[in-house]
Design a protein around this motif. Sequence first.
Motif, PDB file in Angstrom:
ATOM      1  N   LEU A   1     -10.729 -44.690 -26.230  1.00 42.72           N
ATOM      2  CA  LEU A   1     -11.993 -44.227 -26.830  1.00 42.72           C
ATOM      3  C   LEU A   1     -12.678 -45.306 -27.664  1.00 42.72           C
ATOM      4  CD1 LEU A   1     -13.676 -41.572 -27.513  1.00 42.72           C
ATOM      5  CD2 LEU A   1     -12.239 -41.397 -29.547  1.00 42.72           C
ATOM      6  N   TYR A   2     -11.861 -46.109 -28.363  1.00 46.17           N
ATOM      7  CA  TYR A   2     -12.424 -46.952 -29.423  1.00 46.17           C
ATOM      8  C   TYR A   2     -12.948 -48.309 -28.971  1.00 46.17           C
ATOM      9  CZ  TYR A   2      -9.600 -43.755 -32.234  1.00 46.17           C
ATOM     10  OH  TYR A   2      -9.059 -42.643 -32.802  1.00 46.17           O
ATOM     11  N   TYR A   3     -12.506 -48.791 -27.836  1.00 46.98           N
ATOM     12  CA  TYR A   3     -12.634 -50.225 -27.578  1.00 46.98           C
ATOM     13  C   TYR A   3     -13.963 -50.597 -26.934  1.00 46.98           C
ATOM     14  CZ  TYR A   3      -7.895 -48.903 -28.354  1.00 46.98           C
ATOM     15  OH  TYR A   3      -6.796 -48.296 -28.877  1.00 46.98           O
ATOM     16  N   LYS A   4     -14.408 -51.810 -27.291  1.00 47.35           N
ATOM     17  CA  LYS A   4     -15.690 -52.327 -26.788  1.00 47.35           C
ATOM     18  C   LYS A   4     -15.635 -52.351 -25.266  1.00 47.35           C
ATOM     19  CE  LYS A   4     -18.491 -56.317 -27.640  1.00 47.35           C
ATOM     20  NZ  LYS A   4     -18.436 -57.708 -28.027  1.00 47.35           N
ATOM     21  N   PRO A   5     -16.568 -51.658 -24.594  1.00 46.42           N
ATOM     22  CA  PRO A   5     -16.533 -51.661 -23.127  1.00 46.42           C
ATOM     23  C   PRO A   5     -16.516 -53.091 -22.584  1.00 46.42           C
ATOM     24  CG  PRO A   5     -18.113 -50.058 -23.929  1.00 46.42           C
ATOM     25  CD  PRO A   5     -17.647 -50.821 -25.139  1.00 46.42           C
ATOM     26  N   GLY A   6     -15.674 -53.325 -21.610  1.00 45.05           N
ATOM     27  CA  GLY A   6     -15.581 -54.661 -21.006  1.00 45.05           C
ATOM     28  C   GLY A   6     -14.529 -55.535 -21.658  1.00 45.05           C
ATOM     29  N   SER A   7     -14.030 -55.131 -22.845  1.00 47.34           N
ATOM     30  CA  SER A   7     -13.014 -55.955 -23.521  1.00 47.34           C
ATOM     31  C   SER A   7     -11.684 -55.813 -22.795  1.00 47.34           C
ATOM     32  CB  SER A   7     -12.865 -55.515 -24.981  1.00 47.34           C
ATOM     33  OG  SER A   7     -12.401 -54.176 -25.021  1.00 47.34           O
ATOM     34  N   ALA A   8     -10.788 -56.775 -23.061  1.00 48.36           N
ATOM     35  CA  ALA A   8      -9.452 -56.706 -22.448  1.00 48.36           C
ATOM     36  C   ALA A   8      -8.734 -55.446 -22.932  1.00 48.36           C
ATOM     37  CB  ALA A   8      -8.658 -57.953 -22.818  1.00 48.36           C
ATOM     38  N   LYS A   9      -8.979 -55.069 -24.196  1.00 41.92           N
ATOM     39  CA  LYS A   9      -8.357 -53.841 -24.727  1.00 41.92           C
ATOM     40  C   LYS A   9      -8.796 -52.629 -23.915  1.00 41.92           C
ATOM     41  CE  LYS A   9      -7.566 -54.286 -29.722  1.00 41.92           C
ATOM     42  NZ  LYS A   9      -8.057 -53.829 -31.033  1.00 41.92           N
ATOM     43  N   ALA A  10     -10.117 -52.516 -23.690  1.00 38.64           N
ATOM     44  CA  ALA A  10     -10.654 -51.344 -22.981  1.00 38.64           C
ATOM     45  C   ALA A  10     -10.086 -51.275 -21.564  1.00 38.64           C
ATOM     46  CB  ALA A  10     -12.184 -51.412 -22.944  1.00 38.64           C
ATOM     47  N   LYS A  11     -10.109 -52.406 -20.871  1.00 38.68           N
ATOM     48  CA  LYS A  11      -9.671 -52.437 -19.472  1.00 38.68           C
ATOM     49  C   LYS A  11      -8.172 -52.120 -19.366  1.00 38.68           C
ATOM     50  CE  LYS A  11      -9.368 -55.654 -15.615  1.00 38.68           C
ATOM     51  NZ  LYS A  11      -7.908 -55.711 -15.628  1.00 38.68           N
ATOM     52  N   ASN A  12      -7.385 -52.797 -20.189  1.00 42.41           N
ATOM     53  CA  ASN A  12      -5.932 -52.617 -20.099  1.00 42.41           C
ATOM     54  C   ASN A  12      -5.492 -51.257 -20.609  1.00 42.41           C
ATOM     55  OD1 ASN A  12      -4.515 -55.205 -19.130  1.00 42.41           O
ATOM     56  ND2 ASN A  12      -6.105 -55.931 -20.504  1.00 42.41           N
ATOM     57  N   CYS A  13      -6.256 -50.690 -21.559  1.00 42.24           N
ATOM     58  CA  CYS A  13      -5.861 -49.391 -22.093  1.00 42.24           C
ATOM     59  C   CYS A  13      -6.045 -48.326 -21.013  1.00 42.24           C
ATOM     60  CB  CYS A  13      -6.668 -49.038 -23.341  1.00 42.24           C
ATOM     61  SG  CYS A  13      -6.069 -47.539 -24.128  1.00 42.24           S
ATOM     62  N   ALA A  14      -7.198 -48.343 -20.345  1.00 41.09           N
ATOM     63  CA  ALA A  14      -7.459 -47.328 -19.316  1.00 41.09           C
ATOM     64  C   ALA A  14      -6.414 -47.417 -18.199  1.00 41.09           C
ATOM     65  CB  ALA A  14      -8.863 -47.534 -18.746  1.00 41.09           C
ATOM     66  N   GLU A  15      -6.197 -48.641 -17.733  1.00 38.32           N
ATOM     67  CA  GLU A  15      -5.251 -48.852 -16.628  1.00 38.32           C
ATOM     68  C   GLU A  15      -3.810 -48.550 -17.080  1.00 38.32           C
ATOM     69  OE1 GLU A  15      -6.622 -52.612 -14.876  1.00 38.32           O
ATOM     70  OE2 GLU A  15      -4.477 -52.899 -14.414  1.00 38.32           O
ATOM     71  N   GLY A  16      -3.497 -49.059 -18.275  1.00 37.23           N
ATOM     72  CA  GLY A  16      -2.129 -48.928 -18.790  1.00 37.23           C
ATOM     73  C   GLY A  16      -1.771 -47.498 -19.153  1.00 37.23           C
ATOM     74  N   ARG A  17      -2.750 -46.751 -19.643  1.00 42.69           N
ATOM     75  CA  ARG A  17      -2.494 -45.353 -20.031  1.00 42.69           C
ATOM     76  C   ARG A  17      -2.008 -44.543 -18.842  1.00 42.69           C
ATOM     77  NH1 ARG A  17      -7.821 -43.661 -20.696  1.00 42.69           N
ATOM     78  NH2 ARG A  17      -7.748 -42.859 -18.594  1.00 42.69           N
ATOM     79  N   GLU A  18      -2.757 -44.628 -17.743  1.00 43.79           N
ATOM     80  CA  GLU A  18      -2.362 -43.834 -16.567  1.00 43.79           C
ATOM     81  C   GLU A  18      -1.047 -44.344 -15.998  1.00 43.79           C
ATOM     82  OE1 GLU A  18      -3.700 -40.917 -15.825  1.00 43.79           O
ATOM     83  OE2 GLU A  18      -4.919 -41.352 -17.582  1.00 43.79           O
ATOM     84  N   ALA A  19      -0.868 -45.680 -16.018  1.00 47.84           N
ATOM     85  CA  ALA A  19       0.399 -46.245 -15.535  1.00 47.84           C
ATOM     86  C   ALA A  19       1.552 -45.752 -16.410  1.00 47.84           C
ATOM     87  CB  ALA A  19       0.319 -47.772 -15.550  1.00 47.84           C
ATOM     88  N   MET A  20       1.308 -45.647 -17.725  1.00 48.54           N
ATOM     89  CA  MET A  20       2.367 -45.189 -18.652  1.00 48.54           C
ATOM     90  C   MET A  20       2.734 -43.729 -18.358  1.00 48.54           C
ATOM     91  SD  MET A  20       4.413 -45.928 -21.123  1.00 48.54           S
ATOM     92  CE  MET A  20       3.853 -47.563 -21.598  1.00 48.54           C
TER      93      MET A  20
END
Length: 407
Positions: free
Chosen positions: A55-74
């Motif tokens: 929710l929090y991360y600047k769109p396009g940032s490494a945090k945003a990209k990895n969080c979305a991908e990593g969350r579902e993978a987790m």
Amino acid sequence: MAEYSYVIVGAGIVGLSIAMHLAKNNSGTVLVLETEKDVAEHQTGHNSGVIHSGLYYKPGSAKAKNCAEGREAMYNFCKEYGIPFDRCGKIVVATLPEELPRMAELEKRGIANGLTGVKQLSKSELKEYEPHVAGIAGLFVPQTGIVSYKDVCKVYQRLILEAGGEVRLGCKFISCSRDNNGLAIETNQGKINASFLVNCGGLQSDRVAKACGVEPGVQIVPFRGEYYDLVPEKNYLVKNLIYPVPDPSLPFLGVHLTRMIHGGIEAGPNAVLAFRREGYKLLDISIRDMFGLALSPGFWRMAGKFWKTGLGEFHRSISKKAFLKALQRLMPELQLDDIHPGNAGVRAQAMTPDGKLVDDFHIVQAERMIHVLNAPSPAATASLAIGNTIATMVLNNSTKSPVKVVA
Ligand SMILES: Cc1cc2nc3c(=O)[nH]c(=O)nc-3n(C[C@H](O)[C@H](O)[C@H](O)COP(=O)(O)OP(=O)(O)OC[C@H]3O[C@@H](n4cnc5c(N)ncnc54)[C@H](O)[C@@H]3O)c2cc1C
């Protein structure tokens, strides 16, 4: 002397995930070095256990990209390996009118980051989710969940071993130099030769980089996050996860109420400058660590900018009443006897030489090396995505055959 294709420094969740991806790839031998007697003994084993939504991360940032991908993978990983988790969702609560525009901004960010089903809540709707919360409006985010990252790391460790890799505990990395055959690594358990090194040393990552002859470009500043536990009779006050609207000028989320996957409710963490990198208690002091900060002009610039917030956090650290006051904004019926001191974790926050706190992940590449120098929250959530990305970087950059033994 031993020989390995890949040596990873640090058995936190980031180092273990990279090692697991490399070991499963079967392209060479993998060794993880860890100072402590077990995996996940620092940031990874001392966090809130939240699977963040993004929710929090600047769109396009490494945090945003990895969080979305990593969350579902987790979530998928936990299902596959029988790790307890709960995709329970969370609410963000606005308690003051001036927080409403910031909350609207959060919702926009969440949508830009691919979240669906984020729902605005009125004052009365908030009570349907959390009957004891007080606020003027809120957001419900369905993708958030809870897990124990120590449990996750135990499975990463097992998978590394099953794939033929090694995790060497009680083994401290000391230094690394390049020679004709690759890297010569010095540890407290002797010398190791390797083709490639990945530094995931968390609170020590800038020092590990320097000990490899690499200028990290940042300095680690330790921020302790202290928690209180709700007494068991008051656990009924919190159904799932309750967060404030964060201050956008700070890289921390503000004290929140979190249901833990193995039971109990934690309140926190605050963010207090620690006087030692692994300073879990107020009086844990390291002269080396304090001098390191005091001699850095960037530190004084940062302190000049955030001194007021810092003093507030310090006050909340030494005064239970002040901590309670912060919690009462979200839940007015909480009383002093309802909370008692709990765990603490220390964040490895990277700071630039001009005193800026680095918000995104920060990775430095050098010949035969990758240094992970800022892996703040949501790096535990995102560990599978980060691990996959960095393992791919390693495979694309390394000499694939193991180094020769140097006599
Ligand atoms: C209070 C707090 C709350 C948080 N809440 C969340 C959350 O809810 N959700 C989320 O996704 N993220 C959260 N985070 C962030 C998350 O915990 C970190 O991003 C993540 O754990 C970083 O993992 P790491 O492997 O980089 O670091 P670490 O877990 O700190 O691992 C680094 C390892 O390197 C080892 N090491 C250091 N130097 C050496 C050396 N010389 N030789 C050998 N080993 C060495 C250390 O012993 C350590 O085990 C939180 C963090 C904190 C502190």
